[in-house]
Motif scaffolding. Structure first.
Motif, PDB file in Angstrom:
ATOM      1  N   ARG A 100       0.847  -1.183   0.000  1.00 12.68           N
ATOM      2  CA  ARG A 100       0.000   0.000   0.000  1.00 12.68           C
ATOM      3  C   ARG A 100       0.885   1.236   0.000  1.00 12.68           C
ATOM      4  O   ARG A 100       1.797   1.343   0.806  1.00 12.68           O
ATOM      5  N   ARG A 101       0.618   2.129  -0.913  1.00  7.76           N
ATOM      6  CA  ARG A 101       1.359   3.394  -0.936  1.00  7.76           C
ATOM      7  C   ARG A 101       0.807   4.296   0.158  1.00  7.76           C
ATOM      8  O   ARG A 101      -0.375   4.227   0.485  1.00  7.76           O
ATOM      9  N   LEU A 102       1.655   5.110   0.693  1.00  9.11           N
ATOM     10  CA  LEU A 102       1.252   6.019   1.764  1.00  9.11           C
ATOM     11  C   LEU A 102       1.221   7.447   1.244  1.00  9.11           C
ATOM     12  O   LEU A 102       1.993   7.796   0.346  1.00  9.11           O
ATOM     13  N   HIS A 108       9.612  14.579  16.715  1.00 11.08           N
ATOM     14  CA  HIS A 108       8.898  13.299  16.718  1.00 11.08           C
ATOM     15  C   HIS A 108       9.873  12.122  16.835  1.00 11.08           C
ATOM     16  O   HIS A 108       9.658  11.194  17.620  1.00 11.08           O
ATOM     17  N   ALA A 109      10.955  12.185  16.059  1.00 10.97           N
ATOM     18  CA  ALA A 109      11.900  11.062  16.050  1.00 10.97           C
ATOM     19  C   ALA A 109      12.557  10.901  17.420  1.00 10.97           C
ATOM     20  O   ALA A 109      12.697   9.778  17.925  1.00 10.97           O
ATOM     21  N   ILE A 165       4.559  11.818   4.058  1.00  8.48           N
ATOM     22  CA  ILE A 165       4.653  11.934   5.517  1.00  8.48           C
ATOM     23  C   ILE A 165       5.350  13.240   5.871  1.00  8.48           C
ATOM     24  O   ILE A 165       6.404  13.547   5.328  1.00  8.48           O
ATOM     25  N   GLN A 166       4.745  13.992   6.743  1.00  8.03           N
ATOM     26  CA  GLN A 166       5.363  15.237   7.234  1.00  8.03           C
ATOM     27  C   GLN A 166       5.678  15.054   8.708  1.00  8.03           C
ATOM     28  O   GLN A 166       4.826  15.269   9.563  1.00  8.03           O
ATOM     29  N   PRO A 167       6.912  14.646   9.024  1.00  4.16           N
ATOM     30  CA  PRO A 167       7.238  14.411  10.439  1.00  4.16           C
ATOM     31  C   PRO A 167       7.153  15.692  11.248  1.00  4.16           C
ATOM     32  O   PRO A 167       7.547  16.750  10.782  1.00  4.16           O
ATOM     33  N   ARG A 168       6.598  15.558  12.453  1.00  2.00           N
ATOM     34  CA  ARG A 168       6.539  16.728  13.334  1.00  2.00           C
ATOM     35  C   ARG A 168       7.900  16.925  13.998  1.00  2.00           C
ATOM     36  O   ARG A 168       8.669  15.981  14.132  1.00  2.00           O
ATOM     37  N   ARG A 199      17.568   6.309   7.677  1.00  4.10           N
ATOM     38  CA  ARG A 199      16.330   7.085   7.555  1.00  4.10           C
ATOM     39  C   ARG A 199      16.648   8.574   7.644  1.00  4.10           C
ATOM     40  O   ARG A 199      17.793   8.929   7.871  1.00  4.10           O
ATOM     41  N   ALA A 200      15.600   9.359   7.496  1.00  5.14           N
ATOM     42  CA  ALA A 200      15.819  10.813   7.551  1.00  5.14           C
ATOM     43  C   ALA A 200      15.975  11.247   9.001  1.00  5.14           C
ATOM     44  O   ALA A 200      15.202  12.037   9.526  1.00  5.14           O
ATOM     45  N   LEU A 201      16.982  10.677   9.627  1.00  9.20           N
ATOM     46  CA  LEU A 201      17.207  10.939  11.042  1.00  9.20           C
ATOM     47  C   LEU A 201      18.535  11.664  11.182  1.00  9.20           C
ATOM     48  O   LEU A 201      19.536  11.247  10.603  1.00  9.20           O
TER      49      LEU A 201
END
Lengths: 307, 321
Positions: free
Chosen positions: A11-13, A22-23, A16-19, A133-135
């Protein structure tokens, strides 16, 4: 009849806009969730809770005795309370004794809970899982600091606030005013202690790869430094007292709370150890420990995570 | 553009891990092939922005990785080689954690985790701790973690390493279904040629840090105009004369892969030599076809003899050496 999902497939999502933050919060929450699954965590926190409860009892006794003296009662208790400060001490002494004693138990709790926060990530190659990840490094750092910091916040800072509230709550109005001013300096002391413990533990954790070993090294390191500093200071080398983190904590918190000389009860129970001549130097020494921890932590992250 | 590298070098001290890589690739599934130590993992880490190139520009999905690594990584999913895990977490928690780290809320992350574990066929083991997983289950949960945030490009580093044939088949089937079913594009690093043949439409071949080939599998396996499969009809003597005539022109003649078929390498790309040899030796040409090399042959022809001798590349369907 309920709907049943037979197969979803891929399933495509939506984007996502991380707040913000959040991480870091996620890392902290999962680290604490994992720690909570260990029996040793619950035992060490229970020990911390018992120390807090014992000091709560001490607060009740001290404040009630002081209150009896304040009312000028003619009972034997009132007679005793005239010298209550000298005999059982005052609220300041109980609060500073709490922070000093709880520091030892928090060291153990932190070692049990957070010893593997960085070390186990290294050991199991989890850095790749995080940083693919974008971390950012600071997200990871903040997450681990939040997780480790939650322990002293829960065992030192929060109980300090509760003990202070208890003291203020049961004190008569004449005594209450003198207790109100304790909050800010006491909380600052509790928070400084929490930060120092947190950062130092994570720094040590960044040096190894096994959580349990790190925990043992942290506790023994703390005890050894404290014992060596204490011993050297007791033998006339006063400057060595600043090497003892436990002595530094006691010096700082007693100065902040203006605990005064040790009461007879505190002396009998050996609740208050000796302190360093300068609270400022003790605080700086604590920040020195924290800086070393932070340097080890940041250095490790820079080495492990490029780009 | 899936990825574009321009003049990329990567040095580790005196060792040149990648040397002047320049390539632009499109496609739904790209294989990154090369012997062990070719620089595949280094290249993957550079694409992720986890390692900076010593020189050159790197773009992934049109994003300059050096300038905007986080933006690039937000669109990439990476399953690293090795047993990376966060011990203590169950399979579903691992995937949910990965999804949350990418910005999903707790409930959407949990829902996504369950979906993906079903997709990678780990539904029954979702509540087991990851440290109890077998190698194959680890590989699958890592793929699920890499897919957690619905990346545009999935980078897989040796995902079939250590898998038994059934698990490997399942994983490759999953990759094919992602490729064909609207999932993310795939960059598959492997030394197993069969994996690339099964799942990829394009490939890059690295050897000793240098790029040897980049293009479609069709281009890699393009028939060689000097290489023919030849079937002839004639008596033993005539067949011998045919071979001798060809050898006299400098061609090499070997027994082919199929019975009765000769494998002929000509000196020049001119098949008229074959007709001429047939005529002079008195055989009839039954079959003449420019030879398309197998992926293994094409790969071995691409890399150097030195690398060929030490290559860990395998065409088998079992576990790698």
């Amino acid at each position: 009849m309920k709907d049943r999902v037979i197969e979803v497939g891929y399933r495509r999502l939506p984007p996502i806009q991380p707040r913000r933050g959040h991480a870091a919060r996620t890392i902290a929450r999962w680290a604490l969730t994992l720690a909570w699954r260990k029996r040793a965590t619950k035992i060490s926190l229970a020990a911390c809770a018992m120390i807090a409860m014992a000091h709560a009892l001490g607060i009740v006794v001290v404040v009630l005795l002081q209150a009896a003296g304040t009312f000028g009662d003619s009972t034997p208790i009132a007679a005793m309370s005239l010298n209550v400060d000298r005999i059982v001490g005052n609220t300041q002494e109980v609060l500073s004794s709490f922070v000093s004693a709880q520091t030892y138990f928090t060291v153990i709790a932190l070692a049990v809970i957070g010893g593997g926060f960085i070390a186990e990530d290294r050991r199991y190659g989890a850095f790749d899982l995080y940083f693919a990840r974008a971390l950012r490094r600071r997200d990871y750092l903040m997450g681990k600091l939040l997780a480790a910091g939650a322990v002293p916040a829960l065992t030192i800072a929060l109980p300090f606030v509760l003990l202070w509230l208890l003291a203020v709550g049961i004190a008569p109005s004449t005594l209450r005013l003198s207790l109100l001013w304790l909050f800010v300096p006491g909380l600052i002391g509790a928070l400084v202690t929490s930060v120092v413990l947190t950062v130092t533990l994570l720094g040590v954790s960044a040096l190894g790869e096994r959580g349990r070993t790190i925990g043992v090294v942290f506790v023994f390191g703390w005890l050894l430094l404290s014992a060596v500093g204490e011993s050297l200071a007791g033998n006339g080398l006063a400057a060595a007292g600043y090497l003892s983190p436990a002595r530094d904590v006691a010096t700082m918190i007693e100065a902040l709370l203006d605990a005064g000389p040790a009461s007879a009860a505190a002396a009998a129970l050996e609740l208050r150890g000796s302190v360093n001549p300068s609270a400022l130097l003790s605080t700086l020494s604590l920040f020195g420990f924290a800086s070393l921890g932070l340097a080890a932590l940041v250095g490790r992250l820079r080495r492990e995570v490029g780009g | 553009m899936l990825l574009a590298l321009r003049g990329v070098d990567k040095r580790f001290g005196d060792t040149l891990a990648l040397s002047d890589i320049t390539v632009e690739l499109e496609g739904r599934a790209v294989g990154l092939l090369g012997p062990n130590g070719a620089g595949k993992t280094t290249l993957m880490r550079i694409l992720l922005g986890l390692s900076s190139p010593s020189r050159g520009d790197v773009e992934v999905l049109g994003i300059d990785v050096r300038a905007r690594p986080h933006e690039a990584r937000a669109r990439l999913g990476y399953a690293a080689e090795g047993p990376q895990r966060i011990p203590g977490l169950t399979g579903v928690e691992s995937v949910a954690y990965a999804a949350e780290l990418c910005g999903l809320g707790r409930r959407p992350a949990l829902l996504r985790a369950h979906e993906l574990l079903d997709l990678v066929n780990l539904g029954d083991a979702r509540d087991r701790r990851v440290e109890t997983y077998s190698t194959g289950m680890h590989q699958r949960v890592k793929v699920a973690m890499a897919l957690a945030h619905d990346p545009a490009l999935l980078l897989l580093d040796e995902p079939t390493t250590g898998l038994d044939p059934d698990s490997r088949d399942e994983l490759l089937e999953l990759l094919v279904s992602l490729r064909d079913g609207g999932g993310p594009a795939i960059l598959l690093s492997t030394h197993l040629l069969h994996d690339v043949e099964r799942t990829c439409d394009r490939c890059m071949i690295l050897e000793g840090g240098a790029l040897r080939f980049a293009g479609s599998l069709g281009e890699l396996r393009r028939p060689n105009p000097r290489h023919y499969d030849v079937r002839i009809d004639g008596d033993e003597g005539a067949r011998g004369r045919f071979v001798d005539t060809l050898v006299a022109t400098g061609a090499t003649v070997e027994r082919g892969r199929r019975a009765g078929v000769l494998d002929v390498h000509l000196v020049a790309p001119d098949p008229r030599v074959l007709w001429s040899a047939a005529e002079t030796s008195g055989v009839r040409l039954w079959h003449l076809e420019p030879r398309a090399p197998s992926l293994e042959e094409a790969f071995l022809a691409t890399i150097s003899a030195e690398a060929r001798a030490g290559t860990g590349t395998s065409t088998g369907t079992g576990a790698p050496p």
